[in-house]
Enzyme design. Structure first.
Site, PDB file in Angstrom:
ATOM      1  CG  ASP A  63      -2.210   0.692   1.081  1.00 18.62           C
ATOM      2  OD1 ASP A  63      -2.319   1.498   0.152  1.00 18.62           O
ATOM      3  OD2 ASP A  63      -3.142   0.452   1.891  1.00 18.62           O
ATOM      4  CG  ASP A 112      -9.631   2.554  -0.386  1.00 19.78           C
ATOM      5  OD1 ASP A 112      -9.095   1.479  -0.745  1.00 19.78           O
ATOM      6  OD2 ASP A 112      -9.077   3.350   0.398  1.00 19.78           O
TER       7      ASP A 112
HETATM    8  C1  DGJ Z   1      -5.935   1.892   1.857  1.00 15.63           C
HETATM    9  C2  DGJ Z   1      -6.346   0.720   1.053  1.00 15.63           C
HETATM   10  O1  DGJ Z   1      -6.868   1.151  -0.179  1.00 15.63           O
HETATM   11  C3  DGJ Z   1      -7.344  -0.106   1.841  1.00 15.63           C
HETATM   12  O2  DGJ Z   1      -7.789  -1.180   1.079  1.00 15.63           O
HETATM   13  C4  DGJ Z   1      -6.723  -0.566   3.124  1.00 15.63           C
HETATM   14  O3  DGJ Z   1      -5.695  -1.473   2.871  1.00 15.63           O
HETATM   15  C5  DGJ Z   1      -6.195   0.619   3.909  1.00 15.63           C
HETATM   16  N1  DGJ Z   1      -5.350   1.444   3.106  1.00 15.63           N
HETATM   17  C6  DGJ Z   1      -5.437   0.164   5.129  1.00 15.63           C
HETATM   18  O4  DGJ Z   1      -4.870   1.203   5.798  1.00 15.63           O
END
Ligand code: DGJ
Length: 864
Positions: free
Chosen positions: A613, A683
């Site tokens: 991430d 997301d």
């Molecule tokens: C952002 C990501 O897009 C989410 O899916 C998740 O992993 C969060 N970060 C976790 O902090």
């Protein structure tokens, strides 16, 4: 016509034969009159080149002396002759033809393989002919040029009198070449053509409708340089070591390498005549896929550093007729909104200035449609995708006559000081062509990507369960372990543990602390990650882990120890995003630290998947590590160091599957994706939004790279959410234990359907059937590459009618058994359920789906 004439009687010529001096019998020689060649290939400033006459058609004569043989031409003039390396001498007498009435002034130049071999003084009308006798052994291309002598072309009748080429007996006859050296880069259906102009610069034939033109214009330069006459948006802007802000690139040569499997690489070399400064335009053409990768390499041997201020990867030239641009803008949880616009004079810029990721606000990929609005099955389309995960710029410079697509690293604040003898290679720009619409374009790009764009592109993906939407930061060993059993029962294959598993002094229980301290939290996971992974395996699941190695919370032990490891600007208050800062990857200790985090995390026994991430971007792009006068290197060196880290990760852990994520879809580009298996598009997992978003991503990225999870976002019916997720790389982000038995059955049905179709949807070809944007429904289908099977998806977004959906790409002669997969409880079976129908009929009449109301979906298998 016999081109080669015997000419053994010329005194002295036989003496040139190598054998003469060694006492052997001299090799015989032949002489070719240049006037016997095809002179249509000769360019002239006036009239056409004449064989054995002056350019005006009168007998050839210079200062009263008559010549029977020769070529009469007019400045500026050029002829290129392929002498194949086996010719020996070029002989002629040159001067201004008497047909000019004593006026005119010209200069004769003989060039061998790009090197000037001989140049006359400026010769004026009435002056006697000047003899030329040149050794041209080894020369492959002989060029005869006449210039205007710097005073315009008036009366410039120029004679190459008695011009002949002496060749070895039996050598292949010399042939004329097109006036400009041309370089063709061809794939199955696409052609990129370059030509070298009189000035030695490299020009490109604009893609699109051919322009009738009399001569090449500067606007057509292939890779224009700032500072020497080019007045539009340049591809290259350089400050040389002595402060000169101009660059001139002249063509040097081309090399081609067959790389096998239908791939050919071409390198066009150019050099500044006044500086030891070289630029290579590099291409890799994938013949069957109609894909051309392009990048630029810059190198010099100047006495000091050269400052690169602009260095495009590609600067493709197009004709502006009917040209439309489709690009995609967005934001967090709202990625990929398409915009279609006609390009008008002026410069349209797509870019990002956020450093550690390319995207979220604008994708570094776009479509150029050459025949009006882009269509799925018709029209010429050029797709472009920049493989770069940092600040990018794609500028479409419409000059009125041409459109130049300049793509590469964003020049914004990114000047690069290049040392001598070091190559600066730009990111790769990927171009893909189709003459039959964007549907075919995507299928070709997907096929290319499966081999070269991401990892393990021929291996269908498993079913994943992620805990993020189910637990957020709130979990411990028991909570996570409690998810395994129900997951296994439903058919899940892989469990992914998300954010929140680390940090002790500052536990990562929310997004305000702990990032950077990658020790498992002792309260939550007293024995670390290994037992959790082991427990997953005991339950028949594989185990994956989340990490964000590039980031740090100020509230962390790492930041306490190394406050100068972060990217920041001196004298400015720290600007946090999601309470975090970016570590400065240009610093070697940070590179080592991040690698150790990755290595340690991925070495935990039973870890077979990881999500990488990156939840912020750069806003204060300062590096405490880089020298004050090298701060502008941060943008480029960060991404290069990141790729080195990703490459090392992929190479050290080849069995570990990797998901690329950046606070949703912040890193969706082929630069990073080549080290990964899939990416997290957004997301926003509301299936209604995902229907259009995934459609738009699919222009460039195959379904198997699109992580698509079932969640409760938007509170949509689970059956609909499952169908949408099944069309990509299927995952769930639900607390399965809390599902009703009806919902569990829907999920189990979706999982087993996905397992049936993933060979088709992941490895097959995509046909986008009905565009969902502003429509009542969307539909698409995948077809196995051998056409034996297909799967059709229909997503009803608004109330409508169950109208037949027409699949594409089937084998018209084959029979397919129609079967709805995981039908929604309570809905009547589809009318064609269980029928065997021919591909032709299915494509013509379609299949009536079971969905008609908003938020209903239907997945139909067509199998032998
Ligand atoms: C952002 C990501 O897009 C989410 O899916 C998740 O992993 C969060 N970060 C976790 O902090």
């Amino acid at each position: 016509m016999k081109l080669v004439q015997h000419f053994r009687s010329i005194p002295g010529l036989a003496a040139l034969a190598a054998g003469f001096f060694c006492g052997m019998a001299p090799l015989s020689e032949e002489s070719l009159w240049v006037s016997s060649l095809d002179l249509k290939q000769m360019s002239t400033g006036w009239n056409a080149a004449q064989a054995d006459r002056g350019v005006s058609g009168q007998p050839m004569s210079i200062a009263g002396k008559k010549f029977e043989r020769g070529v009469g031409t007019h400045a500026a003039s050029k002829i290129r002759i392929d002498v194949g390396g086996s010719a020996k001498r070029f002989v002629a007498q040159v001067g201004v033809d008497d047909g000019a009435g004593g006026q005119g002034s010209v200069e004769f130049i003989v060039v061998g393989d790009g090197r000037v071999l001989w140049k006359s003084p400026v010769l004026t009308g009435g002056k006697p002919a000047v003899p030329v006798d040149l050794d041209i052994a080894g020369v492959r291309t002989l060029t005869l040029r006449v210039t205007e002598g710097d005073d315009g072309a008036s009366h410039d009748h120029a004679d190459w009198a008695d011009a002949r080429i002496i060749v070895k007996d039996g050598s292949p006859p010399p042939l004329t070449l097109p006036p400009f050296e041309s370089i063709k880069l061809a794939t199955k259906n696409f052609l990129l053509e370059f030509e070298v102009g009189e000035d030695g610069r490299l020009y490109q034939q604009a893609v699109g409708t051919r322009a009738e033109k009399e001569r090449i214009q500067r606007v057509e330069e292939s890779y224009p340089q700032a500072g020497d006459g080019y007045i539009w948006e340049p591809a290259l802007q350089v400050v040389h070591s002595d402060g000169n802000t101009s660059t001139v690139l002249q063509y040097q040569g081309v090399t081609r390498t067959n790389e096998g499997q239908g791939r050919e690489s071409t390198v066009i070399k150019m050099r500044d005549p006044a500086y030891p400064f070289n630029v290579s335009l590099c291409f890799r053409a994938h013949h069957d896929r109609d894909v051309i990768e392009q990048w630029t390499e810059i190198r010099h041997r100047e006495s000091g550093r050269v400052k690169l201020e602009r260095m495009a990867s590609s600067s493709l030239l197009l004709m502006p007729t009917n040209l439309q641009l489709t690009h995609f803008y967005g934001d967090w949880a709202n990625e990929m909104n398409p915009v279609v616009e006609q390009l008008f004079p002026g410069t349209k810029v797509l870019d990002s200035k956020i450093g550690v990721r390319a995207h979220q606000f604008g994708l570094p990929s776009f479509l150029l449609s050459l025949d009006g609005p882009v269509a799925e099955s018709s029209g010429r389309v050029l797709g472009g995708s920049l493989a770069w995960s940092g600040s990018f710029q794609c500028a479409f410079d419409h000059t009125g006559q041409r459109v130049r697509a300049l793509c590469g690293v964003n020049p914004f604040g990114s000047a690069y000081h290049l040392k001598a003898d070091t190559t600066f290679a730009t990111p790769v720009m990927i171009w893909v062509w189709s003459s039959a619409g964007v549907g075919e374009m995507s299928r070709k790009l997907h096929a290319w990507a499966r081999d070269f764009g991401f990892r393990d592109g021929h291996k269908p993906r498993s079913v994943l369960l992620n805990n993020w939407e189910a637990t957020g930061f709130d979990f411990d060993f028991d909570r996570i372990a409690s998810l395994y059993e129900p997951a296994k029962q439903l058919g899940v294959e892989l469990f992914l543990l998300d954010d929140g598993w680390f940090g002790n002094k500052y536990p990562r229980v929310n997004d305000r602390a702990g990032l950077g301290d990658w020790e498992p939290n002792r309260k939550r996971l007293p024995n670390g990650l290994a037992p959790l992974a082991k427990e997953a395996v005991r339950n028949g699941l594989t185990f994956g882990i989340w990490m964000e190695p590039e980031m740090v919370n100020p509230k962390s032990e790492l930041f306490e120890k190394h406050p100068n490891w972060v990217i920041r600007q001196p004298k400015r208050e720290l600007e946090l995003q999601r309470n975090q800062l970016t570590l400065d990857l240009t610093r070697p200790e940070v590179q080592q630290f991040e690698w150790s985090v990755i290595q340690k995390t991925l070495s935990v026994p039973d870890v077979s998947y990881a999500k990488w991430d990156c939840n912020r971007y750069l806003t204060q792009a300062g590096s405490p590590w880089l020298r004050a006068d090298r701060q502008s290197h941060l943008w480029i060196d960060y991404v290069r160091a990141l790729y080195a880290l990703m490459d090392r990760t992929a190479k050290t852990f080849p069995e570990i599957e990797l998901m690329l994520c950046s606070g949703g879809g912040g890193r969706v580009d082929y630069g990073a994706l080549k080290y990964f298996h899939e990416f997290w598009p957004s997301d926003n997992t509301d299936p209604v939004r995902r229907v259009t978003m995934q459609w738009d991503y699919s222009y460039f990225f195959p379904g198997m790279t699109l992580s698509s999870h079932v969640t409760h976002w938007g509170n949509r019916p689970l059956h609909f959410a499952c169908a949408v997720a099944m069309s990509g790389r299927f995952g769930m982000d639900l607390d399965l234990a809390k599902l009703s038995s009806g919902d569990k059955a829907i999920c189990a049905g979706a999982i087993s359907a996905y397992k049936r179709i993933r060979e088709i949807s992941h490895l097959g070809e995509l046909y986008r059937l009905e565009r969902p944007h502003e429509a009542a429904r969307g539909a698409l289908n995948y077809v196995a590459t051998d056409h034996s099977k297909a799967v059709v998806f229909v997503f009803q977004l608004k109330d409508g009618q169950a109208l037949a959906v027409k699949p594409q790409g089937l084998d018209p002669e084959r029979e397919y058994m129609v079967r709805e997969l995981n039908p929604a409880p309570g809905r009547a079976p589809i009318p064609q359920e269980g029928k065997r129908l021919k591909g032709e009929e299915l494509m013509r009449d379609g299949i009536v789906p079971s969905c008609a109301k908003a938020l209903e979906a239907c997945v139909i298998e067509l199998a032998p």
